[in-house]
Design an enzyme around this catalytic site. Structure first.
Site, short mmCIF file in Angstrom:
data_model
loop_
_atom_site.label_atom_id
_atom_site.label_comp_id
_atom_site.label_asym_id
_atom_site.label_seq_id
_atom_site.Cartn_x
_atom_site.Cartn_y
_atom_site.Cartn_z
N ASN A 165 0.78 -1.20 -0.13
CA ASN A 165 0.04 0.00 0.07
C ASN A 165 0.80 1.37 0.06
O ASN A 165 0.34 2.22 -0.53
CB ASN A 165 -0.98 -0.12 1.23
N GLU A 199 5.26 -4.20 11.71
CA GLU A 199 4.22 -3.29 11.64
C GLU A 199 3.03 -4.04 10.99
O GLU A 199 2.96 -4.44 9.72
CB GLU A 199 4.63 -2.17 10.73
N CYS A 202 -3.22 0.81 6.73
CA CYS A 202 -3.43 -0.23 8.16
C CYS A 202 -3.64 0.51 9.36
O CYS A 202 -4.66 -0.09 10.29
CB CYS A 202 -1.79 -0.48 8.42
N GLU A 216 8.30 2.76 14.00
CA GLU A 216 8.86 3.57 12.85
C GLU A 216 8.53 4.93 13.12
O GLU A 216 7.57 5.31 13.61
CB GLU A 216 8.39 2.94 11.69
P1 NAD Z 1 1.01 -9.82 3.37
O1 NAD Z 1 1.25 -10.07 4.94
O2 NAD Z 1 0.31 -10.57 2.68
O3 NAD Z 1 2.28 -9.51 2.66
C1 NAD Z 1 3.36 -8.48 3.18
C2 NAD Z 1 4.71 -9.15 2.60
O4 NAD Z 1 5.07 -10.36 3.04
C3 NAD Z 1 4.91 -9.26 1.20
O5 NAD Z 1 5.97 -8.71 0.47
C4 NAD Z 1 4.75 -10.70 0.83
O6 NAD Z 1 5.46 -11.13 -0.21
C5 NAD Z 1 5.60 -11.14 1.99
N1 NAD Z 1 5.11 -12.42 2.61
C6 NAD Z 1 3.83 -13.01 2.50
N2 NAD Z 1 4.09 -14.44 3.31
C7 NAD Z 1 5.46 -14.26 3.83
C8 NAD Z 1 5.98 -15.39 4.46
N3 NAD Z 1 5.34 -16.49 4.72
N4 NAD Z 1 7.27 -15.18 4.99
C9 NAD Z 1 7.98 -13.88 4.63
N5 NAD Z 1 7.33 -13.01 3.75
C10 NAD Z 1 6.00 -13.21 3.46
O7 NAD Z 1 0.55 -8.37 3.50
P2 NAD Z 1 -0.04 -7.21 2.15
O8 NAD Z 1 -1.27 -7.97 1.80
O9 NAD Z 1 0.89 -7.12 1.25
O10 NAD Z 1 -0.43 -5.86 2.85
C11 NAD Z 1 -1.62 -5.62 3.78
C12 NAD Z 1 -1.40 -5.83 5.24
O11 NAD Z 1 -0.27 -4.85 5.63
C13 NAD Z 1 -2.59 -5.41 5.99
O12 NAD Z 1 -2.75 -6.16 7.08
C14 NAD Z 1 -2.23 -3.97 6.64
O13 NAD Z 1 -2.78 -3.65 7.63
C15 NAD Z 1 -0.60 -4.09 6.80
N6 NAD Z 1 0.07 -3.04 6.75
C16 NAD Z 1 0.39 -2.65 8.09
C17 NAD Z 1 1.26 -1.33 8.23
C18 NAD Z 1 1.63 -0.88 9.41
O14 NAD Z 1 2.61 0.00 9.30
N7 NAD Z 1 1.39 -1.40 10.78
C19 NAD Z 1 1.42 -0.64 7.05
C20 NAD Z 1 0.98 -1.16 5.95
C21 NAD Z 1 0.26 -2.36 5.65
#
Ligand code: NAD
Length: 513
Positions: free
Chosen positions: A176, A273, A307, A487
């Site tokens: 995002n 995060e 998020c 962060e």
């Molecule tokens: P996701 O967890 O599906 O993927 C995030 C990243 O992790 C991607 O690069 C993916 O390729 C990698 N990944 C997936 N499975 C993995 C594994 N088993 N081991 C290591 N890496 C792996 O999340 P998303 O759909 O990309 O993003 C949306 C989520 O991110 C939402 O839940 C949102 O709330 C969260 N988010 C949090 C913050 C924050 O600062 N707290 C900011 C932005 C988004």
């Protein structure tokens, strides 16, 4: 639109979009030892398509990095760590401050590339890039001040502490805010003297590599910041790699939990995060137009894919009708369409899968008794080139209850659930009834109540009379399942360093043996 959300730093040469055939899109997207490189992995089953959210067009195929590519990137980072960690903090800071300057000079190109990757409106992308330049400059300035302490002890003895880097940091980002994630993670890590291997989301691979090139231009030695592309398997190999000393991750709670598990094996440091389902409490004594704007900022920016969004909007019962009326009028005026158009306020969802997930939450909410006040539909823009993008009208749900799925789970789309309450105690109790604790907000003109509510909310970030503003320097991160570590603030440097305590004896050794 608030002035602070309007870009004030437009590049001299404005562009209308970045073409899918642009160099930064079509060149290799791994970046190791100071150069763009293709991965050595050739496994055809480990390839993925880069798709423009705005048009649905397949832009190119990308090969995931395999074990050898990760070994190489970690090895290069390890070697670079030896010298980067020995450079003075002042010199490291200079590189970061120069990188911030270069980002400002290339801001329009970066923002347009971010739009191609994410489908977000251009003004939002500009705002993100500006924020990233600020963050990198901020850590560039702080680097020199991140030192240890001196402690005077008995009989002339003393001790001092030194803040030392951790080593090679593995970073993994969500889709995002791609440039922001690469910047928010790499700049404090590099400021402390660490080196990094960063894996962006496979949905948004483009701008992390541009950041790597900018760092190089700013004087960062080769090997200090490396980028590898890939999907889940690549992330798994990176986070369980024995050459990584710390993982910093942004993404969903289930993935965060797996990464923490992978880190446990080698007792790696970890920053997480994660997701949220944040509450926003609106009291009847608020300035209602500000509360309506706050609720929109808490739900509708970036197609709701934020998020920290305050998706559970608790409105004091006596003002709910007027609140909904004003909210609906403003939401109807939002402009859905081409993210590269200056007037657009709602761009494309990241992909079909995410859009369908959002629509299914809305359908489920309706079945559970929620009322759709506005939106929640797929919109096909008139521009024929956008017909394969997934554009959703921002959705307002009323008559929601705490036990509804849409109220309990993170939707990650522009779906606002409006709930009513009668007393402050009730609102706070219900707001805290969540496994998440990323953010929260309160709108009231009662100063005492505002601070009382802020103190009672179980969240990492609390907004009083605004929502989703992230000034550089204000720490960001979650309570409960929303994460570990912070962060964007000065405290972040503590998470990218470790303390060495040095005791100095000034007398003969006193020993009973
Ligand atoms: P996701 O967890 O599906 O993927 C995030 C990243 O992790 C991607 O690069 C993916 O390729 C990698 N990944 C997936 N499975 C993995 C594994 N088993 N081991 C290591 N890496 C792996 O999340 P998303 O759909 O990309 O993003 C949306 C989520 O991110 C939402 O839940 C949102 O709330 C969260 N988010 C949090 C913050 C924050 O600062 N707290 C900011 C932005 C988004």
């Amino acid at each position: 639109m608030k002035t602070k959300y309007v870009c004030t730093f437009l590049s001299k040469r404005m562009m209308s979009s970045v073409s899918p055939s642009a160099t930064q899109v079509q060149q290799p997207l791994n970046y190791v030892r100071g150069h763009r490189v293709d991965p050595s992995n050739t496994d055809k089953n480990q390839r993925f398509s880069l798709i423009s959210p705005a048009t649905g067009e397949v832009i190119r195929e990308i090969q995931s990095s395999g074990g050898n590519d990760i070994d190489q990137a970690v090895d290069v980072s390890r070697k670079a760590f030896k010298s980067w960690s020995q450079i003075s903090a002042f010199e490291r800071g200079k590189v970061l401050r120069k990188a911030a300057e270069i980002i400002r000079g290339r801001s329009e190109e970066l923002a347009r590339t971010e739009v191609l990757d994410t489908g977000k409106p251009i003004w939002e992308a500009r705002y993100d890039i500006q924020g990233c330049a600020d963050t990198i400059e901020y850590y560039g300035g702080l680097a020199v001040n991140h030192n240890g302490d001196f402690m005077k002890l008995d009989s002339g003895c003393f001790a001092y502490t030194v803040r030392e880097p951790i080593g090679v940091v593995g970073g993994i980002g969500a889709w995002n805010y791609p440039f922001q994630m690469a910047s928010w993670k790499s700049s404090p890590a590099l400021a402390c003297g660490n080196t990094m291997v960063f894996k962006p989301s496979p949905l948004t691979p483009l701008t992390a590599v541009m950041l790597a090139e900018i760092y190089k231009e700013a004087g960062l030695p080769d090997g200090c910041f490396n980028v590898i592309q890939g999907e889940t398997i690549t992330g798994q190999v990176l986070s369980s790699h024995s050459g990584i000393d710390k993982m910093t991750f942004t993404g969903s709670v289930p993935t965060g939990s797996k990464i923490m598990e992978a880190c446990a094996k080698d007792i790696k440091h970890v920053t997480l995060e994660l997701g949220g389902k944040s509450p926003l409490i609106i009291f009847s004594d608020c300035q209602i137009d500000n509360a309506v704007k706050g609720a929109m900022l808490a739900n509708f920016s970036n197609q709701g894919q934020v998020c920290s969004n305050g998706t559970r909007v608790f409105v004091e019962r006596k003002i709910v009708d007027v609140f909904l009326e004003k909210l609906k009028a403003r939401t109807k005026a939002m402009v859905i369409g081409n993210p590269n158009d200056e007037n657009t306020t709602v761009g494309a969802s990241i992909n079909q899968q995410q859009a369908e997930k959002v629509l299914s939450y809305i359908k489920g909410a309706k079945q559970e008794g929620a009322n759709i006040v506005y939106g929640g539909e797929r919109i096909i823009p008139q521009d024929a080139s956008l017909k394969n993008g997934y554009y959703l009208s921002p959705c307002i749900l009323s008559d929601c209850r705490d036990d509804m799925t849409v109220v309990k789970e993170e939707v990650f789309g522009a779906v606002m659930s409006v709930l009513t309450f009668d007393t402050e105690e009730e609102a706070v109790k219900r707001a805290n009834n969540s496994e998440f604790g990323l953010a929260g907000g309160v709108f009231t003109r009662d100063l005492t109540r505002a601070h009382r509510v802020a103190s009672n909310m179980e969240v990492g970030s609390l907004y009083i009379n605004n929502y989703n503003v992230y000034p550089v320097g204000v720490p960001f991160g979650g309570y409960k399942k929303s994460g570990l570590g912070r962060e964007n603030g000065a405290d972040t440097l503590d998470y990218y360093s470790q303390i060495k305590s040095v005791y100095v004896e000034m007398n003969d050794v006193d020993c009973p043996y």
